[in-house]
Structures are given as structure tokens and as C-alpha cells.
Motif scaffolding. Structure first.
Motif, mmCIF file in Angstrom:
data_model
loop_
_atom_site.group_PDB
_atom_site.id
_atom_site.type_symbol
_atom_site.label_atom_id
_atom_site.label_comp_id
_atom_site.label_asym_id
_atom_site.label_seq_id
_atom_site.Cartn_x
_atom_site.Cartn_y
_atom_site.Cartn_z
ATOM 1 N N MET A 35 0.827 -1.208 0.000
ATOM 2 C CA MET A 35 0.000 0.000 0.000
ATOM 3 C C MET A 35 0.863 1.261 0.000
ATOM 4 O O MET A 35 0.564 2.215 -0.725
ATOM 5 N N VAL A 36 1.923 1.275 0.799
ATOM 6 C CA VAL A 36 2.807 2.451 0.850
ATOM 7 C C VAL A 36 3.499 2.642 -0.498
ATOM 8 O O VAL A 36 3.588 3.766 -0.999
ATOM 9 N N LEU A 37 3.955 1.565 -1.096
ATOM 10 C CA LEU A 37 4.580 1.666 -2.422
ATOM 11 C C LEU A 37 3.589 2.223 -3.433
ATOM 12 O O LEU A 37 3.931 3.090 -4.237
ATOM 13 N N SER A 38 2.368 1.771 -3.376
ATOM 14 C CA SER A 38 1.336 2.278 -4.283
ATOM 15 C C SER A 38 1.097 3.774 -4.064
ATOM 16 O O SER A 38 0.956 4.535 -5.023
ATOM 17 N N ILE A 39 1.072 4.200 -2.826
ATOM 18 C CA ILE A 39 0.905 5.623 -2.511
ATOM 19 C C ILE A 39 2.049 6.436 -3.112
ATOM 20 O O ILE A 39 1.834 7.484 -3.717
ATOM 21 N N ILE A 40 3.265 5.934 -2.979
ATOM 22 C CA ILE A 40 4.432 6.635 -3.521
ATOM 23 C C ILE A 40 4.343 6.713 -5.047
ATOM 24 O O ILE A 40 4.539 7.774 -5.645
ATOM 25 N N LYS A 41 4.041 5.595 -5.668
ATOM 26 C CA LYS A 41 3.965 5.554 -7.138
ATOM 27 C C LYS A 41 2.886 6.487 -7.688
ATOM 28 O O LYS A 41 3.076 7.120 -8.722
ATOM 29 N N ASN A 42 1.750 6.549 -6.993
ATOM 30 C CA ASN A 42 0.604 7.297 -7.510
ATOM 31 C C ASN A 42 0.543 8.751 -7.070
ATOM 32 O O ASN A 42 -0.387 9.456 -7.451
ATOM 33 N N ASN A 43 1.513 9.185 -6.287
ATOM 34 C CA ASN A 43 1.500 10.564 -5.783
ATOM 35 C C ASN A 43 2.855 11.238 -5.947
ATOM 36 O O ASN A 43 3.312 11.955 -5.056
ATOM 37 N N GLN A 44 3.478 11.033 -7.072
ATOM 38 C CA GLN A 44 4.807 11.604 -7.301
ATOM 39 C C GLN A 44 4.769 13.128 -7.292
ATOM 40 O O GLN A 44 5.710 13.769 -6.839
ATOM 41 N N ASN A 58 -0.183 11.710 5.701
ATOM 42 C CA ASN A 58 -1.433 11.344 6.378
ATOM 43 C C ASN A 58 -1.885 9.940 5.996
ATOM 44 O O ASN A 58 -2.324 9.173 6.854
ATOM 45 N N TYR A 59 -1.785 9.601 4.714
ATOM 46 C CA TYR A 59 -2.138 8.244 4.278
ATOM 47 C C TYR A 59 -1.257 7.210 4.974
ATOM 48 O O TYR A 59 -1.746 6.205 5.479
ATOM 49 N N ILE A 60 0.039 7.472 4.991
ATOM 50 C CA ILE A 60 0.975 6.518 5.577
ATOM 51 C C ILE A 60 0.762 6.406 7.085
ATOM 52 O O ILE A 60 0.818 5.310 7.641
ATOM 53 N N LYS A 61 0.500 7.516 7.722
ATOM 54 C CA LYS A 61 0.262 7.510 9.171
ATOM 55 C C LYS A 61 -0.972 6.663 9.510
ATOM 56 O O LYS A 61 -0.993 5.945 10.498
ATOM 57 N N LYS A 62 -2.002 6.728 8.671
ATOM 58 C CA LYS A 62 -3.206 5.928 8.891
ATOM 59 C C LYS A 62 -2.929 4.437 8.724
ATOM 60 O O LYS A 62 -3.545 3.612 9.378
ATOM 61 N N LEU A 63 -1.994 4.102 7.836
ATOM 62 C CA LEU A 63 -1.659 2.697 7.590
ATOM 63 C C LEU A 63 -0.703 2.126 8.630
ATOM 64 O O LEU A 63 -0.703 0.914 8.860
ATOM 65 N N THR A 64 0.118 2.978 9.212
ATOM 66 C CA THR A 64 1.190 2.502 10.088
ATOM 67 C C THR A 64 1.044 3.142 11.469
ATOM 68 O O THR A 64 0.082 2.916 12.148
ATOM 69 N N SER A 65 2.022 3.911 11.849
ATOM 70 C CA SER A 65 2.017 4.651 13.116
ATOM 71 C C SER A 65 2.790 5.946 12.887
ATOM 72 O O SER A 65 3.450 6.109 11.865
ATOM 73 N N GLU A 66 2.723 6.824 13.860
ATOM 74 C CA GLU A 66 3.475 8.089 13.769
ATOM 75 C C GLU A 66 4.972 7.815 13.620
ATOM 76 O O GLU A 66 5.650 8.415 12.786
ATOM 77 N N PHE A 67 5.477 6.871 14.413
ATOM 78 C CA PHE A 67 6.903 6.537 14.389
ATOM 79 C C PHE A 67 7.323 5.997 13.023
ATOM 80 O O PHE A 67 8.298 6.466 12.424
ATOM 81 N N THR A 68 6.584 5.033 12.511
ATOM 82 C CA THR A 68 6.912 4.447 11.208
ATOM 83 C C THR A 68 6.736 5.477 10.103
ATOM 84 O O THR A 68 7.550 5.558 9.179
ATOM 85 N N CYS A 69 5.712 6.280 10.204
ATOM 86 C CA CYS A 69 5.481 7.318 9.210
ATOM 87 C C CYS A 69 6.668 8.267 9.123
ATOM 88 O O CYS A 69 7.103 8.626 8.032
ATOM 89 N N GLN A 70 7.207 8.666 10.261
ATOM 90 C CA GLN A 70 8.353 9.573 10.257
ATOM 91 C C GLN A 70 9.570 8.927 9.594
ATOM 92 O O GLN A 70 10.332 9.601 8.902
#
Length: 86
Positions: A35-44, A58-70
């Protein structure tokens, strides 16, 4: 060169993305990786323009955590963003 980098990111395989995640010490399950790879590919566009990067965060934070998102933000800023700004 920038178009080639866009194509590189668009064609990036999950296996190669997993290597990047290891290099940046980012742990997440395989489905989240997809999902994160897809977000990166589709939001260049959002990667290139700082005022829109919060959307990806925000998308990544919802999928993971604040720590992982950072940690992912560090990956975005140090690996993907320089590729797109060439």
C-alpha cells in the motif's frame, strides 16, 4: 532524466522497495508495504511539491504509526524526492 526517474519510481517492484525499507530501518508487514509503495507511485507530484507532501504523510500515518510514518518520510525526502527534482 526526470522522466526516467518518474518511470523508475512507477516501475519499482515490491522486492526492491523492501530493500529500501531495510536500508532505512523501516519495518511493516507486506500488505502495508504494498500500500505504501502504491501511494508513492501514484503521488509523485506530492513528493516533489512540499505543500502537498502532508497528504502522503497522512495516508501513511493511517496505515502505520506516527513513528513508522516519520521513518518513511525520511525515506521519501532522502531517496525519492531527489530523484524527482533532477
Amino acid at each position: 532524466m526526470r522522466d526516467q526517474n518518474n518511470e523508475y519510481i512507477s516501475a519499482l517492484k515490491l522486492e526492491d522497495f523492501k530493500i529500501l525499507l531495510k536500508e532505512f530501518d523501516i519495518e511493516m508487514d507486506e500488505e502495508t508495504q504494498r500500500m505504501v509503495l502504491s501511494i508513492i507511485k501514484n503521488n509523485q507530484f506530492a513528493l516533489v511539491h512540499d505543500q502537498y507532501q502532508f497528504i502522503i504523510e497522512n495516508y501513511i500515518k493511517k496505515l502505520t504509526s506516527e513513528f513508522t510514518c516519520q521513518k518513511v518520510v525520511v525515506l521519501l525526502n532522502n531517496y525519492f524526492k531527489p530523484l524527482l527534482k533532477v
